[in-house]
Motif scaffolding. Structure first.
Motif, PDB file in Angstrom:
ATOM      1  N   UNK A 302       0.947  -1.205   0.139  1.00  0.00           N
ATOM      2  CA  UNK A 302      -0.103  -0.077  -0.136  1.00  0.00           C
ATOM      3  C   UNK A 302       1.092   1.305   0.029  1.00  0.00           C
ATOM      4  N   UNK A 303       1.995   0.945  -0.726  1.00  0.00           N
ATOM      5  CA  UNK A 303       3.107   2.332  -0.703  1.00  0.00           C
ATOM      6  C   UNK A 303       2.470   3.333  -1.487  1.00  0.00           C
ATOM      7  N   UNK A 304       2.415   4.634  -0.884  1.00  0.00           N
ATOM      8  CA  UNK A 304       1.958   5.700  -1.745  1.00  0.00           C
ATOM      9  C   UNK A 304       3.089   6.573  -1.781  1.00  0.00           C
ATOM     10  N   UNK A 305       3.355   7.826  -1.320  1.00  0.00           N
ATOM     11  CA  UNK A 305       4.512   8.667  -1.586  1.00  0.00           C
ATOM     12  C   UNK A 305       5.804   8.162  -0.699  1.00  0.00           C
ATOM     13  N   UNK A 306       6.940   8.278  -1.411  1.00  0.00           N
ATOM     14  CA  UNK A 306       8.019   8.146  -0.507  1.00  0.00           C
ATOM     15  C   UNK A 306       8.905   8.986  -0.776  1.00  0.00           C
ATOM     16  N   UNK A 307       9.618   9.389   0.433  1.00  0.00           N
ATOM     17  CA  UNK A 307      10.633  10.581   0.816  1.00  0.00           C
ATOM     18  C   UNK A 307      11.962   9.924   0.873  1.00  0.00           C
ATOM     19  N   UNK A 308      12.631  10.068   0.061  1.00  0.00           N
ATOM     20  CA  UNK A 308      14.038   9.743   0.043  1.00  0.00           C
ATOM     21  C   UNK A 308      15.149  10.409   0.910  1.00  0.00           C
ATOM     22  N   UNK A 309      14.719  10.589   2.198  1.00  0.00           N
ATOM     23  CA  UNK A 309      15.611  11.462   3.061  1.00  0.00           C
ATOM     24  C   UNK A 309      15.370  11.121   4.620  1.00  0.00           C
ATOM     25  N   UNK A 310      16.176  10.007   5.052  1.00  0.00           N
ATOM     26  CA  UNK A 310      15.799   9.675   6.335  1.00  0.00           C
ATOM     27  C   UNK A 310      16.584  10.693   7.322  1.00  0.00           C
ATOM     28  N   UNK A 316       9.650  15.494   8.834  1.00  0.00           N
ATOM     29  CA  UNK A 316       8.949  16.636   8.536  1.00  0.00           C
ATOM     30  C   UNK A 316       7.931  16.664   7.711  1.00  0.00           C
ATOM     31  N   UNK A 317       8.653  16.384   6.208  1.00  0.00           N
ATOM     32  CA  UNK A 317       7.716  16.440   5.035  1.00  0.00           C
ATOM     33  C   UNK A 317       6.817  15.042   5.110  1.00  0.00           C
ATOM     34  N   UNK A 318       7.269  13.873   5.584  1.00  0.00           N
ATOM     35  CA  UNK A 318       6.338  12.925   5.595  1.00  0.00           C
ATOM     36  C   UNK A 318       4.969  13.098   6.555  1.00  0.00           C
ATOM     37  N   UNK A 319       5.581  13.784   7.776  1.00  0.00           N
ATOM     38  CA  UNK A 319       4.352  14.184   8.700  1.00  0.00           C
ATOM     39  C   UNK A 319       3.417  15.168   7.964  1.00  0.00           C
ATOM     40  N   UNK A 320       4.175  16.195   7.330  1.00  0.00           N
ATOM     41  CA  UNK A 320       3.238  17.163   6.537  1.00  0.00           C
ATOM     42  C   UNK A 320       2.215  16.423   5.633  1.00  0.00           C
ATOM     43  N   UNK A 321       2.726  15.456   4.970  1.00  0.00           N
ATOM     44  CA  UNK A 321       1.776  14.836   3.587  1.00  0.00           C
ATOM     45  C   UNK A 321       0.665  14.022   4.655  1.00  0.00           C
ATOM     46  N   UNK A 322       1.047  13.398   5.731  1.00  0.00           N
ATOM     47  CA  UNK A 322       0.001  12.689   6.440  1.00  0.00           C
ATOM     48  C   UNK A 322      -1.010  13.696   7.109  1.00  0.00           C
ATOM     49  N   UNK A 323      -0.399  14.760   7.744  1.00  0.00           N
ATOM     50  CA  UNK A 323      -1.518  15.849   8.362  1.00  0.00           C
ATOM     51  C   UNK A 323      -2.436  16.256   7.178  1.00  0.00           C
ATOM     52  N   UNK A 324      -2.139  16.309   5.912  1.00  0.00           N
ATOM     53  CA  UNK A 324      -2.780  16.970   4.953  1.00  0.00           C
ATOM     54  C   UNK A 324      -4.023  16.303   4.774  1.00  0.00           C
ATOM     55  N   UNK A 327      -3.348  12.242   0.913  1.00  0.00           N
ATOM     56  CA  UNK A 327      -2.484  11.305   0.465  1.00  0.00           C
ATOM     57  C   UNK A 327      -3.134  10.111   0.360  1.00  0.00           C
ATOM     58  N   UNK A 328      -3.013   8.994  -0.754  1.00  0.00           N
ATOM     59  CA  UNK A 328      -3.481   7.759  -0.806  1.00  0.00           C
ATOM     60  C   UNK A 328      -2.500   6.785  -0.500  1.00  0.00           C
ATOM     61  N   UNK A 329      -2.672   5.758   0.298  1.00  0.00           N
ATOM     62  CA  UNK A 329      -1.696   4.611   0.649  1.00  0.00           C
ATOM     63  C   UNK A 329      -0.964   5.260   1.840  1.00  0.00           C
ATOM     64  N   UNK A 330       0.156   4.876   1.940  1.00  0.00           N
ATOM     65  CA  UNK A 330       1.095   4.957   3.043  1.00  0.00           C
ATOM     66  C   UNK A 330       2.354   5.788   2.827  1.00  0.00           C
ATOM     67  N   UNK A 331       2.614   6.690   3.568  1.00  0.00           N
ATOM     68  CA  UNK A 331       4.005   7.809   3.261  1.00  0.00           C
ATOM     69  C   UNK A 331       4.938   7.056   4.024  1.00  0.00           C
ATOM     70  N   UNK A 332       6.043   6.738   3.047  1.00  0.00           N
ATOM     71  CA  UNK A 332       7.246   6.168   3.781  1.00  0.00           C
ATOM     72  C   UNK A 332       8.450   6.900   3.495  1.00  0.00           C
TER      73      UNK A 332
END
Length: 335
Positions: A302-310, A316-324, A327-332
């Motif tokens: 169920x992978x949705x957007x992926x951020x290649x920056x651990x 913070x960008x991933x949290x921003x996406x989830x808060x919006x 998104x569809x699927x999961x932010x990784x």
């Protein structure tokens, strides 16, 4: 020489995600292993609503709080009592609410809740699934007590979300239910259909669209957003139906459900680890079962957007996406 350290992403207080101090890059000691722990080098994590809610609600502290639950990575060391995993194993898991989180280079976790990751998925694809798969599996088979012969109609509210996405797939593969999913945006509707939903309803007009799709009524509901929906559930459900809620709204009035004797269940996938229940190892077995379904081609990530920056910035960008909420699927986030 001092003790070895590792890089983690941590929070010291609840701040808006746009504040660069909401999540910070920190150096901490590498965790010491308990006898039944494995030490995992984390390759990818996903960000769940739980991460966002906990980060936003933190009180001020001088001790860094490492968040993160879902993880996929490689076992780097094992405790003396570990019997089911070995150094070099590729694993996935959903963490423990009572221990430091997975937003770290290295993470210590009890082997009883860690399983071999699906061999057909990369680390990002795998990290999207554990927490939501456990939640969905518990909902279907522990709360609703469904079997391969179970029939009726299941409504997955939030069908394009993390839990809804995997719940649809598990229900279609492992039961005989007809599955409806709620979605409103075109991309959310398309996503839920790709996950296998038989029909799509609109949560903005839940009673009318569900009554049209299932005139005979709904037997089971997954409820990730319960506030404001109880009266609608009471209307669209059959008598003696079942609802499982995965949110925590305060002051919820469930009386509208009583005339139809509709059962209300709570689901929290951390219950086993928080209470150290005797069946803790069921979490490993569950993830092994899901991995088998994935490798057999019956369940997809169920992978949705992926951020290649651990890093703190990437998380913070991933949290921003989830808060919006868009998104569809999961932010990784991957390393």
């Amino acid at each position: 020489m001092g003790a070895p350290t590792m890089r983690v992403v941590a929070a010291y207080q609840g701040l808006p995600v746009n504040d660069e101090n909401s999540l910070q890059d920190v150096e901490l000691p590498v965790p010491e292993l308990r006898p039944s722990d494995v030490l995992v080098r984390v390759r990818a994590v996903s960000v769940n609503q739980a991460d966002v809610q906990i980060r936003a609600g933190l009180g001020r502290s001088t001790t860094p709080r490492v968040l993160g639950y879902d993880a996929a990575g490689v076992v780097e060391a094992v405790g003396p009592e570990v019997t089911t995993l070995a150094v070099g194993d590729e694993v996935w898991y959903a963490g423990d609410f009572n221990r430091p989180g997975t937003n770290a280079e290295l993470h210590a976790v009890d082997e009883q809740i860690v399983a071999h990751k699906p061999s057909t998925l990369d680390f990002a694809q795998a990290a999207a699934l554990p927490l939501t798969a456990i939640t969905a599996w518990d909902t279907l088979f522990d709360r609703f007590r469904l079997t391969s012969d179970s029939t009726g109609v299941l409504l997955a509210m939030g069908g394009a979300g993390g839990v809804g996405s995997i719940l649809i797939q598990l229900a279609k593969e492992l039961t005989a239910l007809r599955v409806l999913a709620s979605a409103s945006r075109p991309e959310s509707r398309a996503w839920a259909q790709r996950m296998g939903a038989d029909d799509i309803v609109d949560h903005h007009d839940l009673v009318a669209t569900t009554s049209s799709a299932a005139p005979e009524g709904v037997d089971y509901v997954l409820s990730p957003h319960s506030r404001g929906n109880i009266e609608a559930y009471a209307e669209i459900m059959r008598p003696f139906g079942h609802i499982t809620a995965i949110d925590q709204p305060e002051g919820l009035d469930l009386l509208p459900l009583k005339p139809k004797s509709i059962a209300w269940h709570w689901e929290l996938m951390f219950t086993r680890t928080m209470n150290r229940t005797p069946d803790l190892i069921e979490q490993k077995r569950l993830l092994d079962a899901v991995a088998g379904l994935v490798d057999d081609g019956r369940i997809r990530t169920t992978l949705g957007p992926a951020v290649d920056d651990f890093s703190a910035a990437g998380l913070r960008e991933a949290h921003r996406m989830v808060e919006s909420g868009h998104t569809t699927g999961k932010v990784v986030v991957t390393r």
